[in-house]
Design a protein around this motif. Structure first.
Motif, PDB file in Angstrom:
ATOM      1  N   UNK A 152       0.768  -1.181   0.127  1.00 54.56           N
ATOM      2  CA  UNK A 152      -0.090   0.061   0.086  1.00 54.56           C
ATOM      3  C   UNK A 152       0.799   1.228  -0.030  1.00 54.56           C
ATOM      4  N   UNK A 153       2.132   1.131   0.872  1.00 55.92           N
ATOM      5  CA  UNK A 153       2.685   2.277   0.632  1.00 55.92           C
ATOM      6  C   UNK A 153       3.427   2.719  -0.622  1.00 55.92           C
ATOM      7  N   UNK A 154       3.841   1.512  -1.338  1.00 53.61           N
ATOM      8  CA  UNK A 154       4.219   1.670  -2.803  1.00 53.61           C
ATOM      9  C   UNK A 154       3.375   2.243  -3.767  1.00 53.61           C
ATOM     10  N   UNK A 155       2.001   1.852  -3.510  1.00 57.73           N
ATOM     11  CA  UNK A 155       1.034   2.325  -4.356  1.00 57.73           C
ATOM     12  C   UNK A 155       0.758   3.908  -4.033  1.00 57.73           C
ATOM     13  N   UNK A 156       0.435   4.025  -2.778  1.00 57.00           N
ATOM     14  CA  UNK A 156      -0.030   5.340  -2.115  1.00 57.00           C
ATOM     15  C   UNK A 156       0.985   6.514  -2.837  1.00 57.00           C
ATOM     16  N   UNK A 157       2.388   5.925  -3.043  1.00 59.98           N
ATOM     17  CA  UNK A 157       3.364   6.841  -3.493  1.00 59.98           C
ATOM     18  C   UNK A 157       3.002   7.279  -5.032  1.00 59.98           C
ATOM     19  N   UNK A 158       2.130   6.411  -5.548  1.00 59.27           N
ATOM     20  CA  UNK A 158       1.777   6.863  -6.974  1.00 59.27           C
ATOM     21  C   UNK A 158       0.447   7.412  -6.983  1.00 59.27           C
ATOM     22  N   UNK A 159      -0.058   7.826  -6.030  1.00 57.60           N
ATOM     23  CA  UNK A 159      -1.359   8.161  -5.824  1.00 57.60           C
ATOM     24  C   UNK A 159      -2.883   7.451  -5.529  1.00 57.60           C
ATOM     25  N   UNK A 160      -2.474   5.918  -5.562  1.00 55.37           N
ATOM     26  CA  UNK A 160      -3.511   5.127  -5.265  1.00 55.37           C
ATOM     27  C   UNK A 160      -4.006   5.581  -3.540  1.00 55.37           C
ATOM     28  N   UNK A 161      -5.287   5.862  -3.610  1.00 58.44           N
ATOM     29  CA  UNK A 161      -5.804   6.100  -2.233  1.00 58.44           C
ATOM     30  C   UNK A 161      -5.920   4.855  -1.270  1.00 58.44           C
ATOM     31  N   UNK A 162      -5.232   4.964  -0.364  1.00 61.24           N
ATOM     32  CA  UNK A 162      -5.503   3.938   0.852  1.00 61.24           C
ATOM     33  C   UNK A 162      -5.916   4.234   2.152  1.00 61.24           C
TER      34      UNK A 162
END
Length: 684
Positions: A485-495
Motif C-alpha cells: 500500500x505504501x508503494x501504491x500510495x506513492x503513485x497516488x492510489x488512495x489507501x
C-alpha cells in the motif's frame, strides 16, 4: 544480424527447387499459374524435370535464385540453405519438419533449428515445417501441392502458420480475390508480422488476414499495425488459443507461446487489428475490406422481401456493436410511394414482394433506404439454383441495388443467408460492380462490426506505443500489505489511514489515534482471511487487543481505519502475459470476482479516457452510475485510482510480476475511492 528485404522471395523472377516429388509439384504449379520467370530444378541424379534441365548443385545455377523451395530432409536442408545464402539467393522456403515443433519427440529438434538459423544468416527463410507461398498476382509459387487460387490483378493477402489451413482457404468459393497466400510454419526467423509488413507495401494488396497460433515479436506487430494505418490497408486476425486444448496444440505444433486470449483481444483492439472468430468470418471480413475498406460508422440498414429474414437479421445483431438506426424523416415518403400502404416502414425493413421483379420500384425503394446515411446498406438475397430455377428476377434486384448505390453513394452489400446461395460467379460479378457479396448473416454482421471498429480506431490518432519492457532476472518476492500500500500510495492510489504495530499492545494504542471502527490484519501472512488473521469493524481498544492476541504467532499487524458505506467494489490487477507483457485488468471486485466474471483488460500505457470507457462497458459500471435509483459512486475517483495503479505498473514494469488491488471500495459521489487490500509480487 539484419535480415535482407523479402521482396525477392515474395516476388521472384527466378526460382530454384530442391528435392523429389514435392519439388516437382512446385514446377507444375508454376506452369499452371503461368509463371513468366525461370524455374531451375537442382538434383544430384536427374537430367531434367518437366522439360527443364536439372542442375547438379547450387554453384551450377545460372545465377543466384530470387527464391528457392527446399524440399529435402531436415539434415540436408541445413546444407542447402547454407549454400543458397553463400550464393546470394533472395530467400528460401524450408519444407521439412522435425525442428523445434518436434522438440518433444526429437531430442535434436531445437538444436537443429538453431543451426538452420546460423546457416541462413541474413538470407530470409520461411518455415521450417511449412508449404511456402503462392503469389497470385505474378503467378509465382513455392508450393508443393494443388490449390484453388487463380491469377488476380489485386486482392488480399492471407498468412498462416498452418499449411493445411492455408490449403483449405485456397479452396474458398466466396469470390474473394487472394493476391498472396503465405505460410510461415515455425517462424524460426521470419514471422507472420514480418511477411505481412512486406506485403502491405505491394500496391496491389488491399487488406491482410492472419491466422495466428502464437504471436512472437510485439514491437514488430505494433509496427505492422502502424504501417497498415498509414497505408489504409486493414489487418484482421483469427487468433486461436481460447481453449486449453488449443493452447496445448499450439505449443506442440508451432513452438510458440500462446498468450492469454483476453489479453490478445485487448492488444489487437488497441492496435486497430480486427479480430475474427472463425475462418468464414475471416474470409467475409477480408471481402468487405477489399471492396470498401474500414467503415465510417456502425449504423447499418437492412432490407429483405421476407419478415422472417428481417427478424433473423435483427436477432443476429443482438450483442454486437452495430445499430439499425431508425429511418430518417426524408426516407419515409419515397419508401411509402415505392412500396405501398401495407409495408411497415422500419429498419430492418421487410419490403414484401409488391415490388419484386419491378426494376423501377425496387430502384426507388433501395434508393430511399440507401439515402439514410448508413455506413452499410444490406439487402438479403439468396440466389436460386440455376440448374432448376430461373434467376431473372434476382438479376433485376441486383441491378436495382447497383443503381441505388450509384445514385446515393451509399455502400451496398448483398447477403445470402446460406453460403451455398451465393454462387461464386455472382459474388465476383457483384464485387466488380462495387457491391459486397456476403455469405451468411452472422458472418456478415461480424465482418461489419470489425470493419466499423477499425474505422473508429483509425479515426483518432494512434495511442502511445505499447509497454514493452524486458523483465529483470531475480527471485520473486511478495510485499506485505503495508509495504504494498505504501508503494501504491506513492503513485497516488488512495489507501486507508493505517499504522504498522509490532505487538497486540501497540496495535491497541495505534487504533486509538485512528478513530473507530478499525480493521486489524496480520502482516506477512498469505491468505489472511483463511488463516484468521483479519478482524473487521473493531469498535474499541479492547476489541483490537483481543483480536490481535487471538492471531497466535503473528508478529506484526496493520491497523487501518475502516472504509464504510461503499457503493461498489472493484478489482484492479496486473499480471505478466508471456507474449504481451504487463496489462491491467479492471472488473467487479470483492467476493464477486469469480462469480460475475465481469472484467476487462487495458493494454498499457493507458489513458483516463480509455479507463472511463472500459468501466462504462462493465456491469459494475451501471452500479457506479446509480443503477435503478441507487446512489451514484465516485466515478472520477475510480478513474483516478485506476490511472494511478496503471502508472505504478508502467514505472515498475521491469521488476513487477503481479499486482492485485481487491477490493477498491467505491464511495458515494464526491466521497472518493479507497484500496483496502493490495498485493504486489516483484523481482528482487
Amino acid at each position: 544480424m539484419t535480415q535482407r528485404s523479402l521482396d525477392r522471395l515474395l516476388r521472384p523472377q527466378t526460382i530454384a527447387v530442391f528435392g523429389g516429388r514435392e519439388a516437382h509439384r512446385v514446377i507444375e504449379q508454376c506452369d499452371r499459374m503461368g509463371f513468366g520467370g525461370d524455374v531451375w530444378p537442382v538434383h544430384p541424379k536427374l537430367e531434367e524435370v518437366h522439360g527443364r534441365r536439372c542442375y547438379r548443385s547450387i554453384l551450377e545455377l545460372p545465377a543466384a535464385p530470387d527464391a528457392a523451395f527446399v524440399g529435402v530432409n531436415r539434415i540436408l536442408t541445413l546444407d542447402v540453405v547454407r549454400d543458397l545464402a553463400a550464393r546470394g539467393a533472395g530467400g528460401a522456403v524450408c519444407y521439412a519438419s522435425g525442428f523445434s515443433e518436434a522438440a518433444g519427440e526429437l531430442a535434436d529438434g531445437a538444436d537443429l533449428q538453431r543451426r538452420l538459423l546460423d546457416a541462413a544468416g541474413d538470407m530470409p527463410i520461411l518455415g521450417p515445417n511449412c508449404y511456402g507461398l503462392i503469389n497470385g498476382l505474378d503467378g509465382a509459387l513455392l508450393w508443393p501441392d494443388q490449390h484453388g487460387m487463380q491469377r488476380v490483378d489485386r486482392g488480399v493477402a492471407i498468412l498462416t502458420q498452418s499449411s493445411n489451413i492455408a490449403l483449405n482457404l485456397t479452396m474458398q468459393t466466396r469470390g474473394l480475390p487472394i493476391a498472396y497466400l503465405v505460410t510461415v510454419g515455425n517462424q524460426a526467423q521470419t514471422s507472420l508480422s514480418d511477411v505481412a509488413y512486406a506485403l502491405l507495401e505491394d500496391p496491389r494488396v488491399t487488406a491482410v488476414g492472419l491466422y495466428v497460433e502464437g504471436f512472437g515479436n510485439l514491437p514488430v506487430l505494433q509496427d505492422l499495425a502502424l504501417r497498415a494505418r498509414e497505408l489504409k490497408k486493414p489487418v484482421v486476425a483469427l487468433k486461436v488459443g481460447k481453449s486449453e486444448q488449443a493452447k496445448r496444440a499450439t505449443v506442440s505444433h508451432t513452438a510458440s507461446l500462446s498468450g492469454s486470449d483476453a489479453v490478445a483481444d485487448a492488444v489487437l483492439g488497441r492496435l486497430g487489428i480486427g479480430r475474427v472468430g472463425s475462418l468464414p468470418e475471416l474470409l467475409e471480413t477480408l471481402k468487405l475490406l477489399h471492396v470498401a475498406g474500414p467503415l465510417t460508422g456502425n449504423a447499418i440498414s437492412a432490407m429483405s422481401c421476407s419478415g422472417g429474414e428481417a427478424s433473423l437479421m435483427a436477432d443476429a445483431a443482438v450483442g454486437r456493436a452495430l445499430e439499425f438506426r431508425p429511418l430518417r424523416p426524408w426516407q419515409l415518403a419515397p419508401l411509402r410511394l415505392a412500396l405501398g400502404q401495407m409495408v411497415t416502414l422500419s429498419n430492418p425493413l421487410d419490403y414484401h414482394t409488391f415490388a419484386w421483379g419491378d426494376l423501377g420500384r425496387q430502384t426507388d425503394a433501395f434508393t430511399a433506404m440507401f439515402d439514410g446515411g448508413y455506413a452499410l446498406n444490406l439487402v438479403v438475397l439468396d440466389f436460386p439454383r440455376t440448374d432448376r430455377c430461373d434467376a431473372t428476377d434476382w438479376t433485376t434486384t441486383v441491378d436495382a441495388i447497383v443503381a441505388a448505390s450509384a445514385s446515393t453513394g451509399g455502400l451496398a452489400g448483398v447477403v445470402a443467408t446460406l453460403p451455398e446461395n451465393m454462387p461464386e460467379d455472382r459474388a465476383v460479378s457483384l464485387m466488380a460492380r462495387g457491391v459486397i457479396p456476403f455469405c451468411g448473416i452472422f458472418e456478415m454482421l461480424a465482418a461489419t462490426e470489425i470493419a466499423s471498429r477499425i474505422g473508429r480506431e483509425w479515426s483518432v490518432p494512434p495511442e502511445p506505443c505499447l509497454l514493452d519492457v524486458p523483465q529483470v532476472e531475480g527471485e520473486i518476492e511478495t510485499l506485505d500489505e503495508a509495504d504494498a500500500k505504501a508503494a501504491l500510495s506513492a503513485f497516488g492510489v488512495p489507501v486507508p489511514a493505517g499504522v504498522v504495530a509490532n505487538s497486540p499492545q501497540e496495535a491497541m494504542e495505534c487504533s486509538q489515534g485512528l478513530g473507530y471502527p478499525v480493521a486489524l490484519k496480520g502482516l506477512a501472512i498469505e491468505h489472511k482471511t483463511e488463516a484468521g488473521a483479519v478482524a473487521l469493524n473493531l469498535k474499541d481498544a479492547k476489541a483490537v487487543f483481543d483480536a490481535a492476541t487471538s492471531m497466535n504467532g503473528t508478529k506484526a499487524f496493520l491497523v487501518e481505519k475502516m472504509v464504510e458505506h461503499s457503493v461498489a467494489e472493484l478489482i484492479i490487477g496486473a499480471i505478466r502475459d508471456p507474449v504481451f507483457g504487463l496489462t491491467l485488468t479492471v472488473g467487479s471486485g470483492g467476493i464477486l470476482v469469480e462469480l460475475l466474471e465481469d472484467s476487462a483488460i487495458l493494454s498499457l500505457p493507458t489513458t483516463r479516457t480509455a479507463i472511463t470507457e472500459t468501466i462504462s462497458r462493465l456491469r459494475i459500471g451501471k452500479l457506479i452510475n446509480g443503477y435503478r435509483g441507487r446512489p451514484k459512486g465516485d466515478l472520477e475517483a475510480v478513474v483516478f485510482a485506476v490511472a494511478a495503479a496503471a502508472d505504478y505498473v508502467v514505472k515498475n514494469a521491469a521488476r513487477l510480476e503481479e499486482l492485485d488491488i481487491n477490493p477498491l471500495m467505491v464511495l458515494p459521489e464526491n466521497k472518493g475511492a479507497v484500496a483496502v487490500d493490495a498485493l504486489i509480487r516483484r523481482r528482487r
